[in-house]
Design a protein around this motif. Sequence first.
Motif, PDB file in Angstrom:
ATOM      1  N   ILE A 197      -5.591  -2.189  28.063  1.00 45.20           N
ATOM      2  CA  ILE A 197      -5.412  -2.450  26.639  1.00 45.20           C
ATOM      3  C   ILE A 197      -6.778  -2.745  26.036  1.00 45.20           C
ATOM      4  CG2 ILE A 197      -4.933  -4.915  27.023  1.00 45.20           C
ATOM      5  CD1 ILE A 197      -3.040  -4.729  24.575  1.00 45.20           C
ATOM      6  N   THR A 198      -7.048  -2.120  24.901  1.00 42.79           N
ATOM      7  CA  THR A 198      -8.359  -2.266  24.274  1.00 42.79           C
ATOM      8  C   THR A 198      -8.484  -3.626  23.597  1.00 42.79           C
ATOM      9  OG1 THR A 198      -7.627  -1.254  22.189  1.00 42.79           O
ATOM     10  CG2 THR A 198      -8.498   0.208  23.892  1.00 42.79           C
ATOM     11  N   ARG A 199      -9.687  -4.163  23.641  1.00 42.02           N
ATOM     12  CA  ARG A 199      -9.971  -5.429  22.972  1.00 42.02           C
ATOM     13  C   ARG A 199     -10.994  -5.264  21.850  1.00 42.02           C
ATOM     14  NH1 ARG A 199     -10.251 -10.427  27.297  1.00 42.02           N
ATOM     15  NH2 ARG A 199      -7.998 -10.737  27.446  1.00 42.02           N
ATOM     16  N   ARG A 200     -11.835  -4.271  21.976  1.00 40.86           N
ATOM     17  CA  ARG A 200     -12.883  -4.103  20.977  1.00 40.86           C
ATOM     18  C   ARG A 200     -13.278  -2.632  20.921  1.00 40.86           C
ATOM     19  NH1 ARG A 200     -15.728  -7.513  22.965  1.00 40.86           N
ATOM     20  NH2 ARG A 200     -17.578  -6.502  23.809  1.00 40.86           N
ATOM     21  N   THR A 201     -13.459  -2.121  19.723  1.00 42.99           N
ATOM     22  CA  THR A 201     -13.904  -0.742  19.531  1.00 42.99           C
ATOM     23  C   THR A 201     -15.416  -0.717  19.398  1.00 42.99           C
ATOM     24  OG1 THR A 201     -11.839  -0.152  18.416  1.00 42.99           O
ATOM     25  CG2 THR A 201     -13.720   1.331  18.103  1.00 42.99           C
ATOM     26  N   ILE A 202     -16.088   0.014  20.297  1.00 44.52           N
ATOM     27  CA  ILE A 202     -17.542   0.122  20.250  1.00 44.52           C
ATOM     28  C   ILE A 202     -17.949   1.324  19.404  1.00 44.52           C
ATOM     29  CG2 ILE A 202     -19.640   0.338  21.620  1.00 44.52           C
ATOM     30  CD1 ILE A 202     -18.105  -2.280  22.026  1.00 44.52           C
ATOM     31  N   ILE A 203     -17.310   2.446  19.643  1.00 42.76           N
ATOM     32  CA  ILE A 203     -17.583   3.669  18.875  1.00 42.76           C
ATOM     33  C   ILE A 203     -16.252   4.288  18.486  1.00 42.76           C
ATOM     34  CG2 ILE A 203     -18.593   5.990  18.901  1.00 42.76           C
ATOM     35  CD1 ILE A 203     -20.588   5.028  20.965  1.00 42.76           C
ATOM     36  N   SER A 204     -16.071   4.585  17.205  1.00 48.60           N
ATOM     37  CA  SER A 204     -14.886   5.303  16.745  1.00 48.60           C
ATOM     38  C   SER A 204     -15.276   6.738  16.418  1.00 48.60           C
ATOM     39  CB  SER A 204     -14.286   4.626  15.514  1.00 48.60           C
ATOM     40  OG  SER A 204     -15.221   4.617  14.455  1.00 48.60           O
ATOM     41  N   ALA A 205     -14.283   7.614  16.400  1.00 46.36           N
ATOM     42  CA  ALA A 205     -14.562   9.042  16.179  1.00 46.36           C
ATOM     43  C   ALA A 205     -14.788   9.291  14.693  1.00 46.36           C
ATOM     44  CB  ALA A 205     -13.401   9.882  16.702  1.00 46.36           C
TER      45      ALA A 205
END
Length: 249
Positions: free
Chosen positions: A137-145
């Motif tokens: 499960i993701t906790r933090r987005t580093i790079i989004s598309a």
Amino acid sequence: MEAKANIGDQNEALGQLILYSKSLYVTQPDRRFLWGLTICADVVYAAVMLNDSVLVSLPIKISESSGRKELVSLLVNWSTCSTDQLGYDPTMWRVTVDTSSRSTGDGMGDGNRTDVDAIRCEIDCFDDETGETRRCITRRTIISADDIFGRHTRCYVAVPVQDDGETAADGLEEVFIKDAWPPTEHAVLDDPRSEIQFLRTIRDTYEKCPPKDFIYPKLVVGGHVRLDSENVHESVDTTDGVFKLTGVE
């Protein structure tokens, strides 16, 4: 969908449709590709926007009965097809959105934008070597598309989901998930540019060495998304596979 008054505005309409795709890729982490329609006077074009190309249909003239039949057939097919045929990733799904992290404003511009870091997703990570799947499960987005074209790379900090299926607890070791569209010119397991193969080489090389004071990326799971096609067989998810859905050889 983008509508214009004049038939000659097709290129402008398609360009606007592609610009819309950028915000959809950012706010929909499970989005693999997009469908769209342009309407210019009585002419409709269907488009599928992939990471490395855009396919546009032949003109559909809705002023003619054959054109109306073709458009209705397309809309019915979209209404009845599977979610992966609509462009969603069946191995990834949103579980919650932290609305407290959402920016506020007057409904215009970035003031009404959902903070991508507030989006939490569960991801089934398949490993090509072992054939096993690990759920995180993701906790933090580093790079989004957030690009119009390219591999639409997404990067997340995530933690494993517990064996009992509950949301991962604090204190578990974090992992870095990099999700990118695979190229189609090579078989995915034989691609000389494969980042997965590079990381396996790094891992296998340094695991045999005595402990040293250096840091290197250690691959835990590396694989390609596999789609269950009508419960008959699994296929690797690439642009070539999407082409088959559209009838393009």
